[in-house]
Design a protein around this motif. Structure first.
Motif, PDB file in Angstrom:
ATOM      1  N   GLU A   1       4.720   8.172  34.949  1.00  0.00           N
ATOM      2  CA  GLU A   1       3.036   8.669  35.752  1.00  0.00           C
ATOM      3  C   GLU A   1       3.490   7.722  36.813  1.00  0.00           C
ATOM      4  O   GLU A   1       3.250   6.396  36.719  1.00  0.00           O
ATOM      5  N   VAL A   2       2.926   7.952  38.010  1.00  0.00           N
ATOM      6  CA  VAL A   2       2.509   7.363  39.284  1.00  0.00           C
ATOM      7  C   VAL A   2       1.389   8.020  39.917  1.00  0.00           C
ATOM      8  O   VAL A   2       1.615   9.063  40.471  1.00  0.00           O
ATOM      9  N   LEU A   3       0.422   7.399  39.997  1.00  0.00           N
ATOM     10  CA  LEU A   3      -0.798   7.848  40.884  1.00  0.00           C
ATOM     11  C   LEU A   3      -0.435   7.955  42.253  1.00  0.00           C
ATOM     12  O   LEU A   3       0.331   7.493  42.774  1.00  0.00           O
ATOM     13  N   MET A   4      -1.437   8.905  43.005  1.00  0.00           N
ATOM     14  CA  MET A   4      -1.299   9.159  44.395  1.00  0.00           C
ATOM     15  C   MET A   4      -1.900   8.017  45.272  1.00  0.00           C
ATOM     16  O   MET A   4      -2.741   7.725  44.834  1.00  0.00           O
ATOM     17  N   THR A   5      -1.465   8.090  46.504  1.00  0.00           N
ATOM     18  CA  THR A   5      -2.282   7.446  47.676  1.00  0.00           C
ATOM     19  C   THR A   5      -3.293   8.365  48.361  1.00  0.00           C
ATOM     20  O   THR A   5      -2.620   9.221  48.936  1.00  0.00           O
ATOM     21  N   PRO A   6      -4.381   8.329  48.350  1.00  0.00           N
ATOM     22  CA  PRO A   6      -5.343   9.332  48.814  1.00  0.00           C
ATOM     23  C   PRO A   6      -4.952   9.502  50.467  1.00  0.00           C
ATOM     24  O   PRO A   6      -4.593   8.390  51.039  1.00  0.00           O
ATOM     25  N   GLY A   7      -4.668  10.683  50.764  1.00  0.00           N
ATOM     26  CA  GLY A   7      -4.265  11.157  51.988  1.00  0.00           C
ATOM     27  C   GLY A   7      -3.015  10.995  52.532  1.00  0.00           C
ATOM     28  O   GLY A   7      -2.761  11.277  53.630  1.00  0.00           O
ATOM     29  N   GLU A   8      -2.186  10.277  51.568  1.00  0.00           N
ATOM     30  CA  GLU A   8      -0.609  10.398  51.907  1.00  0.00           C
ATOM     31  C   GLU A   8      -0.113  11.675  51.657  1.00  0.00           C
ATOM     32  O   GLU A   8      -0.177  12.292  50.363  1.00  0.00           O
ATOM     33  N   ALA A   9       0.826  12.354  52.695  1.00  0.00           N
ATOM     34  CA  ALA A   9       1.396  13.608  52.071  1.00  0.00           C
ATOM     35  C   ALA A   9       2.826  13.228  51.199  1.00  0.00           C
ATOM     36  O   ALA A   9       3.299  12.343  51.446  1.00  0.00           O
ATOM     37  N   TYR A  10       2.985  13.954  50.210  1.00  0.00           N
ATOM     38  CA  TYR A  10       4.026  14.104  49.364  1.00  0.00           C
ATOM     39  C   TYR A  10       4.742  15.578  49.243  1.00  0.00           C
ATOM     40  O   TYR A  10       3.911  16.324  49.459  1.00  0.00           O
ATOM     41  N   GLU A  11       6.001  15.524  48.932  1.00  0.00           N
ATOM     42  CA  GLU A  11       6.595  16.661  48.606  1.00  0.00           C
ATOM     43  C   GLU A  11       6.595  17.059  47.203  1.00  0.00           C
ATOM     44  O   GLU A  11       7.095  16.174  46.355  1.00  0.00           O
TER      45      GLU A  11
END
Length: 638
Positions: A555-565
Motif C-alpha cells: 500500500e502506498v498512499l497518493m499525493t493529492p493533486g499529483e497525476a498517476y497512471e
C-alpha cells in the motif's frame, strides 16, 4: 445420450442396525447407523463419517451402481464433489454418474452441515481433500482413480486438492471456480467484492455450527434479512453485529475486508503466482464472460498451460455464475446455441477418456476439439425476443490458445470532448473533473457477480435505472449522473471483434490520499423500433484502489493533486461491436455494491469512521494519453 434419471425412481430406504468400524491406513471410517438408499440401478450409503488426519469427521455420501438393487462388486473410478452447500443437493448428479458406470462421492466440507470441525475459507480443503482421496482409494468399490466435479466454492475445492497433490486425483473440471482471491474476484485490485460480504451474511446461519442452535439461527436469519440496512452501515466491525454469533464467519469476513495486499492471507488457491504447485493432470476450466470468476479462469489457463502437460482445456460462454445450461440472463438473449443442454453428459465424455481410457471425442470433436472454445457474443439482430430481451446473439468458435495469437492490441484514446478514438489527443493539457461522494456511490447494474442474492444484479443489462435496481430506482441512464464520465466512439463503419483481456490505462489525480477509479466497457446499440432509446449493454468492468496502483502487494498512499497512471483490468470478453454501434468507456470512482466504497480518507481498510468528497481529475492530452487497450481480432479473410 439419454439421462436415465428423467424417469421416476422408487426409493426404498433401509438402515443398518449395527455400528461398523473399519481402520484403513491412517484413516478411520465410522459408519454409525448409516442409511442406505436403494433403487434398481444404484444404491446410496448416507452420512458415512470419514475421519481426517486430525480426527475431525466429514459427512460423506457414497452412490454406487447396482443391478436389481444390489451394488456391483466391480472396482470403479470415482467422481468426487466436496462442497459447503449440503451434500444432499448433489443427488441428481450423483444418480446420473452412478447409473453411468461411476461411484459418486459427495462430502460436506469441514464445519458445514453434517460435517464436524470449524469452517475456514478453503484453507482446510487441500489437506482434507488429500485425506478424503486416500480413504476413497482404499475402498473395495474404488479403482483408485478420482475425477472431481463442482462449481464455485466446490470448484475451488478441486483447485485446492490439485494444489495439494492428492495421488488419487486424476482429473478436474473446475467450473466458475474460486482462485487467486487476492488478485480479482474477492479482493479485487485492492477493492473488496461485496458479494462475499453477502455470502457470509447469508451462510453464517445456514449449515454452520452456529445454526445448530435454533435461537442463534433465528438471530442470524434476522440479520440476513436486514442486509440492506447493514450495507448502509459499512464497514462491518468485529463484535458489533449478530455476525459475532458465528465467530469463524465474522473472523474471515472482517479479516478479508482488512487484508488488502495480495499476501499470505490469500495464498490458498493462488494458482497464478505458483502454478508449479498444481498437480500435472488433465484440467478442463469452465467459466463465462459474465461470471465472477471469468478473469481468474482465463488467468489460470494462461498460468497452467506452459507449466503442466495436462492437457489444459478451457471453455468460456456468455454465461453468468453456474448457468452453463442457460442462453439468456439479465435483459439479454444470446441464442439457443449458447447453452450446454446436457450438463452431465459432456463431463462424462471427459471422465470416460481420462478415468477409463476410452477413445472418444476428447481431442477430436466439440467441445474438446481444441484447447480453447469461446462464445463470440454480439452477432444477433438486436431485436426484442418474446420476453422483451435484447437478442445480442453470438456463435461458438474453437481456438488453439489464449490470448489469441492473431490479436491486435489497439489503443482507443479518451478525447477532450468525450470522444473515443484511435487518434491521440493533440492538446497539451486537457482534463475533465468530477466529484466522488462516498455517500452517493454509482450503482451496480449487472456485471461479473455471483452470490448477488437480492443486492446485486448478475450479467447483461441496459445501463439504465428502474425498479429492478434497488439503489437507482429512477428510469434514467447511468450516463446522466454527474460522477460518470462517458467517452464513446463514432458509430462504427464496420464490425469490430474484441476478444481477450482488456485494460484501461488511466491518467488521473485526486484531492484525496486514497480513492478508487472504475472503468466499464459498453456496447452502445443505436435507437431502433424495438429500442427507441437504444440499449447500453455492459460488456466488462474493473476497478483500482489508489493505494495499490504500484503493486497489489504493497500500500502506498497518493499525493493529492499529483497525476498517476492507473491500470484498470477489466474482465475478459469476446464481443462483436457491430457496424453502427458505438464503443463506450465509462470512468468513475465507485460501483456499488459490486465493490466496497472508498471513503477517500486513507484510513486503514475496513476501519474508517469518516468519509470525504474527493475531486477527481481525468487527464486526456498528448502527455497523458488515457486509453482503453482493446484486443481486436482481425476479420477473417474470405
Amino acid at each position: 445420450m439419454i439421462d436415465k434419471l428423467s424417469r421416476p425412481v422408487n426409493l426404498v430406504t433401509a438402515r443398518r442396525s449395527t455400528t461398523v468400524t473399519t481402520t484403513v491406513g491412517a484413516f478411520l471410517l465410522i459408519a454409525m447407523s448409516a442409511p442406505f438408499v436403494c433403487a434398481a440401478d444404484f444404491v446410496v450409503e448416507k452420512d458415512v463419517m470419514v475421519a481426517m488426519r486430525d480426527g475431525v469427521r466429514l459427512a460423506t455420501d457414497v452412490y454406487r451402481p447396482a443391478v436389481n438393487g444390489k451394488a456391483v462388486d466391480e472396482r470403479l473410478p470415482v467422481i468426487l464433489s466436496r462442497l459447503p452447500y449440503n451434500k444432499d443437493g448433489q443427488a441428481k448428479a450423483a444418480r446420473y454418474y452412478a447409473t453411468h458406470g461411476y461411484v459418486f462421492v459427495a462430502q460436506d466440507t469441514r464445519g458445514r452441515y453434517k460435517s464436524e470441525g470449524v469452517w475456514h475459507m478453503l484453507t482446510d480443503d487441500g489437506p482434507d481433500g488429500v485425506d478424503c482421496a486416500a480413504w476413497i482409494g482404499k475402498q473395495p468399490w474404488s479403482d483408485g482413480k478420482i475425477g472431481m466435479i463442482g462449481t464455485s466454492y466446490f470448484g475451488g475445492t478441486q483447485h485446492a486438492m490439485a494444489l495439494a497433490g492428492a495421488p488419487e486425483l486424476k482429473t478436474v473440471i473446475p467450473v466458475d471456480a474460486m482462485a487467486n482471491m487476492g488478485r480479482q474476484s474477492v479482493r479485487h485490485a485492492g477493492a473488496f467484492e461485496l458479494r462475499f460480504w453477502n455470502w457470509i451474511f447469508l451462510n453464517a446461519g445456514r449449515g454452520s455450527n452456529a445454526s445448530k442452535d435454533q435461537g442463534t439461527k433465528d438471530a442470524l436469519t434476522e440479520m440476513a434479512s436486514q442486509r440492506f440496512a447493514y450495507l448502509d452501515q459499512l464497514p462491518t466491525r468485529r463484535g458489533m453485529t449478530p455476525l459475532r454469533l458465528s465467530p469463524e464467519y465474522e473472523d474471515w469476513l472482517v479479516s478479508a475486508m482488512e487484508a488488502g495486499p495480495n499476501t499470505e492471507f490469500w495464498a490458498q488457491n493462488n494458482i497464478v503466482d505458483a502454478p508449479e504447485k498444481y498437480k500435472d493432470i488433465p484440467v478442463y476450466l469452465v467459466s463465462g464472460w459474465y461470471d465472477s470468476w471469468g478473469g481468474n479462469n482465463t488467468a489460470n489457463f494462461m498460468a497452467l498451460t506452459p507449466t503442466i502437460k495436462g492437457p489444459v482445456y478451457m471453455i468460456m460462454g456468455p454465461w453468468i455464475h453456474g448457468q452453463q445450461t442457460g442462453s439468456a440472463h439479465g435483459q439479454v438473449n444470446f441464442g439457443p446455441s449458447a447453452a450446454i443442454s446436457d450438463q452431465w453428459a459432456w463431463r462424462q465424455e471427459w471422465y470416460d477418456h481420462w478415468l477409463k481410457g476410452i477413445d472418444n471425442s476428447v481431442g477430436k470433436a466439440d467441445p474438446f476439439k481444441t484447447p480453447v472454445r469461446i462464445f463470440v457474443m454480439g452477432t444477433g439482430d438486436g431485436s426484442k425476443d418474446v420476453k422483451g430481451r435484447l437478442q445480442h446473439g453470438g456463435f461458438w468458435r474453437n481456438e488453439n490458445e489464449w490470448p489469441l495469437a492473431r490479436t491486435q492490441y489497439t489503443d482507443f484514446y479518451l478525447q477532450p470532448d468525450g470522444g473515443l478514438s484511435q487518434d491521440k489527443a493533440a492538446t497539451k493539457k486537457s482534463v475533465t473533473q468530477f466529484q466522488f461522494d462516498p455517500k452517493n456511490p454509482v450503482p451496480t447494474i449487472g456485471g461479473n457477480v455471483s452470490s448477488g442474492n437480492d443486492i446485486l444484479l448478475q450479467g447483461a443489462w441496459n445501463q439504465k435505472g428502474g425498479s429492478h435496481v434497488w439503489n437507482f430506482q429512477e428510469p434514467i441512464p447511468i450516463s446522466a449522473r454527474n460522477d460518470v464520465l462517458v467517452f464513446q466512439s463514432e458509430p462504427l463503419a464496420e464490425d469490430l471483434e474484441v476478444t481477450g483481456v482488456i485494460e484501461v490505462r488511466l491518467f488521473a489525480s485526486s484531492s484525496a490520499v486514497d480513492t478508487d477509479f472504475t472503468a466499464k466497457l459498453i456496447d452502445v446499440y443505436p435507437p431502433s423500433s424495438d429500442w427507441p432509446g437504444g440499449f447500453d449493454l455492459n460488456i466488462g468492468d474493473g476497478i483500482i484502489r489508489g493505494r495499490f496502483r504500484e503493486s497489489l502487494k504493497k500500500e502506498v498512499l497518493m499525493t493529492p493533486g499529483e497525476a498517476y497512471e492507473f491500470t484498470i483490468k477489466l474482465y475478459p470478453t469476446s464481443n462483436v461491436f457491430k457496424k453502427g454501434h458505438r464503443i463506450r468507456v465509462d470512468i468513475s470512482s465507485s460501483n456499488f455494491p459490486r465493490f466496497d466504497v472508498n471513503p477517500n480518507t486513507g484510513e486503514p481498510l475496513n476501519r474508517n469512521r469518516l468519509t470525504k468528497v474527493a475531486t477527481q481529475t481525468i487527464y486526456h492530452d498528448a502527455d497523458h494519453p488515457s486509453r482503453i487497450v482493446l484486443p481486436v481480432i482481425p476479420a477473417s479473410q474470405p
